[in-house]
Write a protein that holds these residues in place. Structure first.
Motif, PDB file in Angstrom:
ATOM      1  N   ASN A  51       0.818  -1.212   0.000  1.00 21.88           N
ATOM      2  CA  ASN A  51       0.000   0.000   0.000  1.00 21.88           C
ATOM      3  C   ASN A  51       0.852   1.263   0.000  1.00 21.88           C
ATOM      4  OD1 ASN A  51      -2.373  -1.359  -0.102  1.00 21.88           O
ATOM      5  ND2 ASN A  51      -2.818  -1.234   2.113  1.00 21.88           N
ATOM      6  N   SER A  52       2.165   1.109   0.198  1.00 22.00           N
ATOM      7  CA  SER A  52       3.081   2.269   0.164  1.00 22.00           C
ATOM      8  C   SER A  52       4.196   1.980  -0.836  1.00 22.00           C
ATOM      9  CB  SER A  52       3.671   2.525   1.556  1.00 22.00           C
ATOM     10  OG  SER A  52       2.648   2.787   2.481  1.00 22.00           O
ATOM     11  N   PRO A  53       3.821   1.877  -2.095  1.00 22.14           N
ATOM     12  CA  PRO A  53       4.863   1.521  -3.091  1.00 22.14           C
ATOM     13  C   PRO A  53       5.872   2.648  -3.298  1.00 22.14           C
ATOM     14  CG  PRO A  53       2.783   2.075  -4.175  1.00 22.14           C
ATOM     15  CD  PRO A  53       2.502   2.093  -2.699  1.00 22.14           C
ATOM     16  N   ARG A  54       7.132   2.229  -3.549  1.00 25.25           N
ATOM     17  CA  ARG A  54       8.211   3.169  -3.906  1.00 25.25           C
ATOM     18  C   ARG A  54       8.676   2.767  -5.303  1.00 25.25           C
ATOM     19  NH1 ARG A  54       6.273   4.778   0.080  1.00 25.25           N
ATOM     20  NH2 ARG A  54       7.214   5.449   2.028  1.00 25.25           N
ATOM     21  N   TRP A  55       8.377   3.622  -6.295  1.00 26.71           N
ATOM     22  CA  TRP A  55       8.712   3.244  -7.672  1.00 26.71           C
ATOM     23  C   TRP A  55      10.094   3.770  -8.103  1.00 26.71           C
ATOM     24  CZ3 TRP A  55       3.725   5.307  -6.676  1.00 26.71           C
ATOM     25  CH2 TRP A  55       2.676   4.354  -6.759  1.00 26.71           C
ATOM     26  N   GLY A  56      10.280   5.079  -8.005  1.00 26.82           N
ATOM     27  CA  GLY A  56      11.553   5.681  -8.419  1.00 26.82           C
ATOM     28  C   GLY A  56      11.817   5.536  -9.918  1.00 26.82           C
ATOM     29  N   GLU A  57      10.744   5.492 -10.731  1.00 30.49           N
ATOM     30  CA  GLU A  57      10.868   5.275 -12.172  1.00 30.49           C
ATOM     31  C   GLU A  57      10.758   6.617 -12.902  1.00 30.49           C
ATOM     32  OE1 GLU A  57       9.502   1.877 -15.332  1.00 30.49           O
ATOM     33  OE2 GLU A  57       8.074   2.465 -13.785  1.00 30.49           O
ATOM     34  N   ILE A  58      11.761   6.893 -13.777  1.00 32.19           N
ATOM     35  CA  ILE A  58      11.803   8.164 -14.500  1.00 32.19           C
ATOM     36  C   ILE A  58      11.172   7.995 -15.879  1.00 32.19           C
ATOM     37  CG2 ILE A  58      13.323   9.898 -15.542  1.00 32.19           C
ATOM     38  CD1 ILE A  58      15.277   9.452 -13.301  1.00 32.19           C
ATOM     39  N   ILE A  59      10.240   8.923 -16.204  1.00 30.05           N
ATOM     40  CA  ILE A  59       9.590   8.909 -17.510  1.00 30.05           C
ATOM     41  C   ILE A  59       9.869  10.258 -18.164  1.00 30.05           C
ATOM     42  CG2 ILE A  59       7.418   8.598 -18.754  1.00 30.05           C
ATOM     43  CD1 ILE A  59       7.233   7.762 -15.173  1.00 30.05           C
ATOM     44  N   LYS A  60      10.164  10.205 -19.443  1.00 33.71           N
ATOM     45  CA  LYS A  60      10.421  11.437 -20.193  1.00 33.71           C
ATOM     46  C   LYS A  60       9.142  11.839 -20.924  1.00 33.71           C
ATOM     47  CE  LYS A  60      13.217  12.947 -24.138  1.00 33.71           C
ATOM     48  NZ  LYS A  60      14.297  12.521 -25.060  1.00 33.71           N
ATOM     49  N   LEU A  61       8.773  13.139 -20.831  1.00 29.07           N
ATOM     50  CA  LEU A  61       7.570  13.655 -21.478  1.00 29.07           C
ATOM     51  C   LEU A  61       7.981  14.680 -22.540  1.00 29.07           C
ATOM     52  CD1 LEU A  61       5.385  14.219 -18.270  1.00 29.07           C
ATOM     53  CD2 LEU A  61       5.492  12.182 -19.705  1.00 29.07           C
ATOM     54  N   PRO A  62       8.208  14.253 -23.785  1.00 26.39           N
ATOM     55  CA  PRO A  62       8.598  15.187 -24.853  1.00 26.39           C
ATOM     56  C   PRO A  62       7.360  15.875 -25.450  1.00 26.39           C
ATOM     57  CG  PRO A  62       8.676  12.944 -25.691  1.00 26.39           C
ATOM     58  CD  PRO A  62       8.184  12.856 -24.267  1.00 26.39           C
ATOM     59  N   ILE A  63       6.797  16.847 -24.688  1.00 25.66           N
ATOM     60  CA  ILE A  63       5.538  17.499 -25.078  1.00 25.66           C
ATOM     61  C   ILE A  63       5.844  18.654 -26.020  1.00 25.66           C
ATOM     62  CG2 ILE A  63       3.500  18.695 -24.197  1.00 25.66           C
ATOM     63  CD1 ILE A  63       4.094  17.219 -21.504  1.00 25.66           C
ATOM     64  N   PRO A  64       5.156  18.773 -27.143  1.00 31.27           N
ATOM     65  CA  PRO A  64       5.381  19.900 -28.061  1.00 31.27           C
ATOM     66  C   PRO A  64       5.163  21.221 -27.351  1.00 31.27           C
ATOM     67  CG  PRO A  64       3.988  18.242 -29.097  1.00 31.27           C
ATOM     68  CD  PRO A  64       4.118  17.848 -27.656  1.00 31.27           C
ATOM     69  N   ILE A  65       5.991  22.217 -27.710  1.00 30.70           N
ATOM     70  CA  ILE A  65       5.953  23.496 -27.001  1.00 30.70           C
ATOM     71  C   ILE A  65       4.594  24.181 -27.144  1.00 30.70           C
ATOM     72  CG2 ILE A  65       6.924  24.734 -28.980  1.00 30.70           C
ATOM     73  CD1 ILE A  65       7.656  25.450 -25.285  1.00 30.70           C
ATOM     74  N   ASP A  66       3.951  23.979 -28.287  1.00 30.40           N
ATOM     75  CA  ASP A  66       2.650  24.646 -28.503  1.00 30.40           C
ATOM     76  C   ASP A  66       1.528  23.982 -27.717  1.00 30.40           C
ATOM     77  OD1 ASP A  66       3.005  22.409 -30.078  1.00 30.40           O
ATOM     78  OD2 ASP A  66       1.578  23.070 -31.598  1.00 30.40           O
ATOM     79  N   ARG A  67       1.761  22.781 -27.208  1.00 23.74           N
ATOM     80  CA  ARG A  67       0.739  22.068 -26.433  1.00 23.74           C
ATOM     81  C   ARG A  67       1.011  22.115 -24.931  1.00 23.74           C
ATOM     82  NH1 ARG A  67      -2.879  18.546 -28.937  1.00 23.74           N
ATOM     83  NH2 ARG A  67      -3.117  19.112 -31.110  1.00 23.74           N
ATOM     84  N   PHE A  68       2.108  22.765 -24.557  1.00 24.52           N
ATOM     85  CA  PHE A  68       2.517  22.723 -23.149  1.00 24.52           C
ATOM     86  C   PHE A  68       1.540  23.517 -22.268  1.00 24.52           C
ATOM     87  CE2 PHE A  68       5.366  22.516 -19.591  1.00 24.52           C
ATOM     88  CZ  PHE A  68       6.136  21.402 -19.847  1.00 24.52           C
ATOM     89  N   ARG A  69       1.270  24.765 -22.694  1.00 24.10           N
ATOM     90  CA  ARG A  69       0.353  25.598 -21.905  1.00 24.10           C
ATOM     91  C   ARG A  69      -1.049  24.978 -21.966  1.00 24.10           C
ATOM     92  NH1 ARG A  69      -0.180  30.656 -19.781  1.00 24.10           N
ATOM     93  NH2 ARG A  69       1.929  31.261 -20.363  1.00 24.10           N
ATOM     94  N   GLY A  70      -1.642  24.759 -20.812  1.00 20.63           N
ATOM     95  CA  GLY A  70      -2.988  24.197 -20.738  1.00 20.63           C
ATOM     96  C   GLY A  70      -3.019  22.693 -20.577  1.00 20.63           C
ATOM     97  N   SER A  71      -1.887  22.022 -20.812  1.00 21.05           N
ATOM     98  CA  SER A  71      -1.875  20.570 -20.665  1.00 21.05           C
ATOM     99  C   SER A  71      -1.721  20.180 -19.206  1.00 21.05           C
ATOM    100  CB  SER A  71      -0.723  19.967 -21.477  1.00 21.05           C
ATOM    101  OG  SER A  71      -0.929  20.156 -22.855  1.00 21.05           O
ATOM    102  N   HIS A  72      -2.191  18.964 -18.901  1.00 19.22           N
ATOM    103  CA  HIS A  72      -2.027  18.478 -17.535  1.00 19.22           C
ATOM    104  C   HIS A  72      -1.786  16.966 -17.567  1.00 19.22           C
ATOM    105  CE1 HIS A  72      -6.304  17.581 -18.232  1.00 19.22           C
ATOM    106  NE2 HIS A  72      -6.192  16.648 -17.270  1.00 19.22           N
ATOM    107  N   LEU A  73      -1.320  16.434 -16.448  1.00 20.14           N
ATOM    108  CA  LEU A  73      -1.063  15.005 -16.283  1.00 20.14           C
ATOM    109  C   LEU A  73      -2.147  14.410 -15.410  1.00 20.14           C
ATOM    110  CD1 LEU A  73       2.759  15.158 -15.436  1.00 20.14           C
ATOM    111  CD2 LEU A  73       1.746  14.858 -17.677  1.00 20.14           C
ATOM    112  N   ARG A  74      -2.606  13.213 -15.797  1.00 20.05           N
ATOM    113  CA  ARG A  74      -3.583  12.523 -14.961  1.00 20.05           C
ATOM    114  C   ARG A  74      -3.037  11.143 -14.603  1.00 20.05           C
ATOM    115  NH1 ARG A  74      -8.673  12.191 -17.840  1.00 20.05           N
ATOM    116  NH2 ARG A  74      -8.259  10.028 -18.450  1.00 20.05           N
ATOM    117  N   PHE A  75      -3.078  10.852 -13.318  1.00 17.99           N
ATOM    118  CA  PHE A  75      -2.591   9.576 -12.798  1.00 17.99           C
ATOM    119  C   PHE A  75      -3.767   8.781 -12.256  1.00 17.99           C
ATOM    120  CE2 PHE A  75       0.571  12.875 -12.237  1.00 17.99           C
ATOM    121  CZ  PHE A  75       1.703  12.335 -12.809  1.00 17.99           C
TER     122      PHE A  75
END
Length: 1645
Positions: free
Chosen positions: A483-507
């Protein structure tokens, strides 16, 4: 008919031609030919190897090559038209070919094979160049490889170093000597480091900053060995910094199937990545390659019940690590891929999975385990260096393998302007979730999406790792029951600059059930916008996100339903009044953590930067915003550089008075930021901005005002940090000022030009004011001045856009002139001042002759001051080198004459003085350290020598004339000449330039000989007649001699091709200097006598130069010397003595010189046939003494020649000793040179000691001892003897000689010396020494009686044939053999000493054909010594040990008997006709002596008749018997009687079986007596000797009876019986009655 060729001029032989036709030219394959004529399929021409031999050869044997022909006709020159480096490779390989074979002959096998490999590589590289299929970059790379190999080979073969620039051989005539020196240094470093050629010329402005070289790791996964997982796996590779505890690179992902192969078949052999942009600092970090293995399959690996088979989870499996530091050394040295095995470990507790790599590194073995001993990843690694373009160029094959570029997290050390990135790195850190009423903990999987403002899921914006395509969603790995997982996993998000403003992440959070259905149940979610409301992006930090409850029925179609909610605590604080009746309720007990890191060149996280860019929105905060710009990070500033600059200048235009200073400070901050190495590459961006985008036409006024204000304040302010920063930014401030003025001028058609010029002049007045301040007591002001001086040279190019060259030069002159002199300035400031001058000289401004005329005087003034005080010599030499380089480049311009004149006046004298000082320091250090030209001064010496040579080379007739005319007095001229001659001599003595710098050495010699030609006229004109000055003339002659003898000018020892090149370029400079020397000698007149005998030795050294013309020039000088001494003294003893001394010293110093025999041969010719010195001598009144002198020297030459050959080290000790004895005797007997004689006594003694010939060593030293007297006369220090009295030296010698006689067991020779010493000690009452010497003498007597000594054998050796050395040729010697050495061993030893010799098998004297043949014949046989001390040997009571010594010592005569039959041989009794040819050899000295062998002085040959021979045989046997019997009677022989038994048996048995009986038959016969009436007396003598023998035998048998052992009684009885028979066989019984009585009486006794 033969016709001259037009096109066919040059070719390569493709098939060997033996020249089997008339006038045929022999050619070997690979040779090059120059073609002159052609005729019906044949060519006539020459081989370039032998250009003097013309001949014909078939045209089809030649491959024609294009060539450039100059001077067409009889003397035309042909040069192949090809890349110069190809020509060099060809010529070098031809030169190496013969040397390469010699390596094998000399057993240098290792170098032989290495060189063969390099030669093959060169042939292949040459082929690549000739193919003409390479790109420019590839051609450059091939040339680099070629030059490295050429230089390596030349270095190892001892050939000349080739100076290069950009891989091309430089022409020494086209560059200054300073530049040539630097190129030699550069080539030397290239050889030593085996790296690419580096041009070490002083970098021009803008090239001063070294860009750090990035490192890259190439990683390739070869296989996953023994993969027993049975499921698909993902392997993530990354770089991990253990000290920082964080990952520093992106992840490289390899997807494998259950068999361990790539999941994508196209990836076979292509699973590789390049970890880029690691700095040198990174390479020193505690880095590890970490590989995380994630399996894709069931929840539990070995439990098929846990979840259905169709559901696959990402599950942690194992981890492997490799320390970079451990393998870095091997990777650096190897320079290619190297394989490593990484052992994979599994985690014992899944909850610690995020730390497994740290636990493995720390070796916390309790927390992990190895599933299999051989379970591991096989990877290959390679370290690459350079920017990415270079890596692509050098390693194209790597990039053809589908390489995955894996970047650093964050920016590299050097940010390139074109490097556009917009990457957000998100780390799934950890979560804390509720159990939710379950008995066991959950299996939580996180799913992540990137959504745009409109709710659309962005495609391909998530990257798990490089090497795999991007995806639209991310699923985390699942930790079992946590119930208390420790992941420590790195993900790269190469988001286009024109889509950056207004975008969000959902988990989205799901529980993965392991029941039968295996459902994934949604139970919560979290979200985070990527950009804040203020326009900044998500900060680089850990973010705790709120977790909202939801279930599978929840819909996310309307994202606005949750975006209005707070995503984290900061968000909640910003909007506290959120209604509680919402669809999604926050789970207050649950939390979720992520961390982000932005690497973007387009987005900023900085509020202050955004405020500046949007300054109009905050008009009242402008001053605060400008002030806070300093706190913005450099990375943010360079990303928005153009926008920031535009903003600053708009603010400046908005209100200059209010914001002017703040904008100026901000501009200075940004400019200085670009000086940082990390942002240095953004300078071109700044330049482009200034040239194309800058629009501040009014800005220059404010910038000049602020800059001037800063400078004017520098005298008053205590803190000057901001002023120093402005000084450092001077270059770009001026760029803005000038561009602004240009824009203003364009806009206004040149208005306010005068005001601008006036303001610039006022600004320069302020600059001069700052520099003129006394900063010795103010460190702050010192730093300000230093910053100003460092930046000052960078503004010249900007000023040249607005002002003329002369105007700018005047500005600079005024500024440099305002600096205090070196006396009133600190040392650190002194360096800065010189560096500023150096950069001024290197600037574009200085390349204009108009500016040099203005600037050169002030530059030379400063350098002159520094050289006078010997300060900052290295920087000064660099400045001078740059000046000479520019002057050489501009040497065709008329103004250069004036500039050189200026430099001669200012620099020549001080350069000479500086060099003399440096060289004297170097000499002093050499004396201390025992090394030549130590490293600490070698560089400075080389720099200043090249500067001096550059200056002298630029000087012409006019300069020399002005120089000589400017001397106020002859004393000044004398001092100058002495200085320059001394510097030139030191140049040749100290070997400033290494032996293989042939180009530099030859150019130096050329400059010296040219300079000497100019100066010799001044010497002759001013110091010959009444003003004759010996010191100057002597210095001149010494220089000339040293010059001619330089090793680099001895053309005879180099290859013909190289010799021809040198002669074509420079001529034979030895001949030029010899003519100059001869001319000056002739000008001396009566003053020649001052140089006798001082210059005899040096001039003799010149005659040894193997150059006929030089020798012919020197002959009249020798004749002059002899003539002048004859006139003055009536003889030429001084000339003779000096000549002999010099010859001898040349032999001693000439060790290792292979051409010494040739040199001596040349000197013999000098004194030999016409035209020679002898010809001139024969015409003089002193003809007889002259001829005697020449003859004597010639004979000495022959002996010295032999001595030199023997001393090479390969000859045996016997040869060396014999040769030294020969030369020593010559000095004593023929030349009477006592000092030389004594020197060779000691050389000979040392040789004897080395060979352990102690007796001979003692006799040798005795020669010196006999020259001394027992007197108190003081003697000077000589050889190894200190200053002492003659008595002391003689005493020491006597003691040493006695010691050597003792070691050689020749005590009888030491005893007289003991007595002589005893006599001296007694006369001085030195009883202590007397006691010691008497005891020594007594011990010698004991040794004689007690110690066993062997009697050596003696051998006569004849050396026949002309191939033997002079001292042995056609002579015969007697040699004293070594202990136990017999004839066979001696003969073998002699043949090994003379391996070319043939042993003669007969003892007859050889005839003339053998004596005169060019061969070596040895004739060896044993000889018998004839002792001088016969009396001692005949005394009965003298012990045999005493007699033994006198039998073989002090012997000068030796005998050799050769039996022969005269007339017919009597078959019944050969004694009747057996004659003896007896040869008696008399030596020059007795043996032992100063040598183990002496020459035969006289030989006497007599024939001994058969009767006389019989008498001698019987008489010798009687003596032998008597001596032996006497020893037994006097009990000198103890123990057994075997020796006597054998002797008696031999005589009695021989007599019975024929010995005496045969003599009786032969000589007592009536016929013989009748035929030889004259032999009656001899017959009687023989009878008496026989009677005596019987008597002696009787006594011997009586003694034998007394001592014989009982077991030997039968032998004794047999002897008595045989003796009876012997007595009975005699003719006259009555004559033996007496003998019988004696015999029986003896038996009774």
């Amino acid at each position: 008919m033969w016709t001259p060729t037009e096109e066919e001029k040059y070719g390569v032989v493709i098939c060997s031609f033996r020249g089997s036709v008339p006038q045929g030219l022999v050619l070997e394959i690979g040779e090059t030919v120059q073609i002159l004529e052609k005729c019906e399929g044949w060519y006539r021409g020459v081989s370039t190897k032998k250009p003097n031999v013309k001949g014909i050869f078939p045209a089809n044997y030649i491959h024609l090559k294009k060539a450039i022909v100059s001077n067409r006709g009889q003397y035309e020159t042909v040069v192949p038209l090809e890349d110069s480096i190809v020509t060099e490779v060809t010529a070098t390989l031809q030169e190496w070919a013969s040397l390469w074979k010699q390596l094998y002959v000399k057993h240098k096998v290792d170098l032989f094979y290495k060189l063969r490999h390099v030669m093959n590589e060169l042939i292949d590289l040459r082929r690549q160049l000739l193919s003409a299929h390479l790109t420019q970059d590839q051609v450059r790379e091939v040339k680099r490889h070629i030059t490295v190999r050429l230089d390596w080979g030349n270095e190892h073969l001892g050939l000349d170093l080739v100076p290069r620039k950009d891989f091309e051989v430089v022409d020494a005539d086209q560059i200054s000597v300073s530049d040539l020196y630097k190129m030699h240094l550069s080539s030397r470093q290239s050889v030593q480091q085996s790296t690419s050629q580096v041009d070490t010329m002083r970098p021009r402005h803008g090239e001063t900053c070294r860009i750090p070289v990035p490192h890259h790791f190439f990683l390739s996964l070869k296989s996953f060995t023994y993969n027993t997982i049975g499921e698909d796996t993902d392997v993530f590779f990354s770089l991990y910094d253990m000290r920082e505890g964080k990952q520093i690179s992106e992840r490289f992902l390899v997807r494998l199937n259950k068999n361990g192969g790539p999941r994508n078949p196209e990836k076979i052999e292509r699973m590789c990545a390049l970890f880029t942009d690691l700095s040198s600092k990174d390479m020193k970090r505690d880095l590890y390659i970490v590989a995380h293995v994630i399996r894709i399959g069931r929840m539990l690996l070995n439990d098929s019940k846990k979840g259905p088979a169709h559901l696959h989870y990402r599950r942690p499996y194992g981890c492997a690590v490799l320390s970079i530091l451990d393998v870095l050394q091997s990777l650096t040295e190897l320079k290619e891929e190297k394989d490593f095995v990484l052992k994979v470990y599994t985690c014992n507790n899944e909850s610690e999975w995020s730390q497994i790599h740290e636990n493995i590194i720390r070796k916390s073995s309790a927390k992990y385990s190895a599933p299999s001993a051989s379970h591991g990843l096989i990877i290959s690694l390679q370290l690459l260096r350079g920017d990415m373009e270079q890596i692509r160029r050098e390693n194209p094959m790597i990039f053809n393998r589908g390489l995955a570029i894996t970047r650093k997290l964050g920016f590299p050390d050097v940010i390139m302007p074109g490097d556009i990135r917009n990457d957000l790195y998100l780390t799934l850190e950890k979560g804390d979730f509720e159990r939710g009423g379950k008995s066991v903990q959950k299996n939580i999987e996180v799913t992540m999406y990137v959504l745009y403002a409109d709710g659309e899921i962005l495609k391909d914006c998530i990257s798990l790792g490089s090497g795999e395509p991007n995806r639209s969603s991310y699923h985390s790995f699942v930790l079992y029951h946590s119930n208390s997982p420790r992941w420590g996993e790195i993900i790269k998000l190469p988001i286009p600059i024109d889509r950056f403003r207004g975008s969000h992440l959902r988990f989205e959070f799901r529980h993965c059930s392991t029941k039968d259905k295996g459902e994934k149940k949604l139970f919560g979610f979290a979200f985070s916008p990527l950009m804040r409301d203020d326009g900044t992006t998500l900060s680089d930090d850990i973010h705790e996100l709120y977790v909202y409850k939801c279930d599978e029925n929840s819909t996310f179609n309307n994202h606005a339903l949750y975006l209005g909610l707070p995503c984290c605590k900061e968000d909640y604080n910003g909007c506290p009044n959120i209604p509680s009746s919402l669809i999604f309720q926050r789970s207050t007990k649950e939390s979720f953590f992520i961390s982000t890191q932005l690497s973007s060149t387009k987005l900023t996280q900085n509020v202050d930067l955004l405020a500046l860019l949007k300054w109009k929105a905050f008009p009242d905060r402008i001053m605060d915003i400008l002030g806070r710009l300093r706190h913005v990070s450099g990375e943010e500033i360079v990303k928005f550089l153009q926008d920031i600059l535009d903003t600053l200048f708009v603010i400046l235009d908005d209100n200059t008075e209010k914001y002017g200073l703040l904008v100026f400070q901000s501009l200075v901050f940004i400019i200085n930021l670009l000086r940082d190495i990390k942002y240095f590459h953004f300078r071109p961006v700044m330049d482009t901005y200034i040239q194309k985008h800058f629009a501040g036409a009014l800005a220059y006024k404010e910038l000049i005002r602020c800059l001037k204000w800063y400078m004017d304040c520098s005298a008053e302010l205590i803190r000057q940090d901001h002023i120093q920063e402005a000084m450092r930014a001077l270059e770009y401030l001026f760029k803005f000022i000038v561009q602004s003025r240009i824009l203003y001028s364009r806009a206004t058609c040149g208005m306010e030009e005068e005001q601008f010029r006036s303001s610039i002049q006022e600004l320069f007045q302020s600059i001069r004011f700052v520099l003129s301040l006394d900063s010795r007591n103010s460190e702050t002001l010192l730093f300000t001045q230093a910053a100003l001086l460092n930046s000052f040279p960078t503004i010249f190019d900007e000023l040249l856009q607005m002002f003329t060259v002369q105007e700018v030069a005047e500005f600079v002159r005024g500024t440099l002139g305002s600096m205090p002199s070196t006396v009133h300035i600190g040392q650190s400031m002194d360096v800065v001042k010189l560096q500023s001058i150096a950069r001024t000289v290197d600037s574009r401004l200085f390349s204009f002759s108009e500016s040099r005329r203005i600037l050169l005087p002030v530059v030379l003034h400063h350098i002159h001051l520094h050289l006078r005080q010997q300060k900052e010599l290295l920087i000064c030499s660099g400045i001078l080198g740059s000046i000479f380089s520019i002057v050489k480049t501009s040497s065709l311009e008329a103004d250069v004459m004036e500039e050189v004149e200026m430099m001669v006046e200012s620099l020549l004298d001080v350069l000479l003085q500086t060099l003399l000082t440096i060289m004297s320091k170097s000499h002093a250090q050499e004396a201390v350290r025992g090394q030549r030209c130590p490293q600490c001064t070698a560089e400075i010496t080389g720099e200043y020598v090249s500067c001096l040579l550059s200056l002298l080379r630029q000087m012409c007739d006019t300069h020399y004339q002005h120089l000589l005319d400017n001397f106020q007095s002859k004393d000044e001229l004398k001092e100058f000449l002495l200085k320059i001659f001394c510097v030139f001599r030191n140049l040749m003595k100290m070997s400033v330039f290494p032996r293989d710098w042939m180009v530099m050495r030859l150019l130096t010699s050329n400059i010296i000989v040219t300079t000497v030609q100019y100066l010799s006229s001044a010497l002759h004109k001013n110091f010959t007649e009444t003003d004759f000055d010996f010191k100057v003339w002597n210095s001149y002659f010494s220089l000339a001699v040293l010059f001619i003898n330089q090793p680099s000018l001895q053309l005879e020892i180099i290859t013909s091709t190289k010799r021809k090149k040198i002669l074509d370029k420079y001529g034979d400079m030895r001949v030029m200097m010899a003519y100059e020397l001869f001319s000056m000698w002739q000008n001396l007149g009566e003053h020649k006598i001052h140089f006798i005998p001082g210059m005899i030795g040096p001039f003799l050294g010149v005659t040894l130069v193997p150059q006929p013309e030089v020798r012919n020039i020197m002959i009249p000088i020798f004749h002059d010397m002899m003539d002048w001494e004859q006139r003055k003294n009536g003889n030429f003893k001084q000339v003779e003595a000096e000549l002999i001394d010099k010859l001898d010293s040349m032999v001693s110093e000439g060790k290792g010189d292979e051409s010494y025999r040739e040199l001596f041969g040349l000197l013999t010719q000098l004194f030999g046939p016409y035209p020679s010195l002898l010809e001139k001598v024969e015409q003089e009144t002193w003809r007889e003494t002259g001829i005697s002198f020449v003859t004597s020297v010639t004979r000495l030459m022959e002996r010295l020649l032999d001595y030199r050959d023997c001393m090479k080290g390969e000859e045996t000790e016997n040869k060396k000793i014999g040769c030294t004895v020969n030369l020593m005797n010559f000095y004593k007997s023929e030349i009477n040179k006592e000092e030389m004689y004594i020197r060779y006594i000691h050389k000979l003694c040392d040789m004897h000691l080395q060979a352990e010939n102690y007796t001979e060593a003692a006799f040798t030293l005795l020669l010196y001892c006999e020259l001394l007297q027992w007197e108190e006369r003081p003697l000077r220090e000589f050889l190894h003897y200190p200053s002492q009295t003659e008595w002391q030296r003689k005493e020491g010698l006597c003691r040493k000689i006695i010691h050597y006689f003792n070691k050689g067991k020749s005590w009888e020779f030491g005893i007289p010396l003991c007595r002589e010493l005893a006599c001296q000690y007694e006369s001085l009452y030195d009883y202590q020494s007397l006691s010691w010497i008497r005891k020594m003498e007594a011990s010698y007597y004991d040794n004689i009686m007690e110690q066993q000594r062997l009697e050596p054998e003696f051998f006569r050796v004849g050396f026949y044939g002309r191939k033997f050395p002079f001292f042995l040729r056609n002579k015969e010697y007697v040699c004293r053999g070594h202990d136990y050495e017999r004839l066979e061993a001696f003969q073998q030893r002699m043949l090994s000493e003379f391996p070319q010799a043939v042993a003669m098998q007969h003892p007859n004297h050889p005839d003339d054909t053998i004596l005169q043949c060019d061969a070596q014949y040895l004739q060896i046989y044993a000889v018998t010594p004839i002792p001088d001390y016969v009396d001692v040997l005949q005394m009965d009571r003298v012990p045999d040990r005493v007699k033994s010594f006198y039998r073989v010592n002090n012997v000068r005569k030796f005998r050799y008997d050769r039996p022969f039959h005269k007339g017919p041989k009597d078959k019944e009794n050969e004694f009747k006709s057996l004659w003896i040819e007896r040869t008696t050899l008399t030596l020059t000295h007795s043996l032992p002596g100063i040598s183990r062998w002496f020459e035969v002085e006289r030989r006497e040959l007599v024939e001994v008749s058969p009767l006389e021979n019989a008498i001698q045989v019987v008489e010798n046997k009687n003596q032998e018997l008597r001596a032996l019997i006497s020893q037994y009677q006097h009990k000198q022989v103890h123990g057994n009687v075997n020796l006597l038994s054998m002797c008696l048996n031999g005589v009695i048995d021989a007599a019975v079986n024929g010995g005496i009986a045969r003599y009786q038959e032969a000589f007592f016969d009536k016929d013989y007596i009748t035929k030889h009436p004259g032999d009656a007396e001899k017959i009687t003598q023989l009878k008496e000797l026989m009677q005596e023998q019987v008597h002696v035998l009787g006594v011997g048998l009586a003694v034998h009876e007394k001592f014989v052992h009982p077991e030997m009684r039968p032998l004794h009885k047999k002897l008595i019986d045989q003796f009876q028979m012997m007595r009975a066989s005699l003719y006259h019984e009555e004559s033996y009655s007496r003998t019988e009585n004696v015999f029986f009486n003896a038996l009774c006794w």
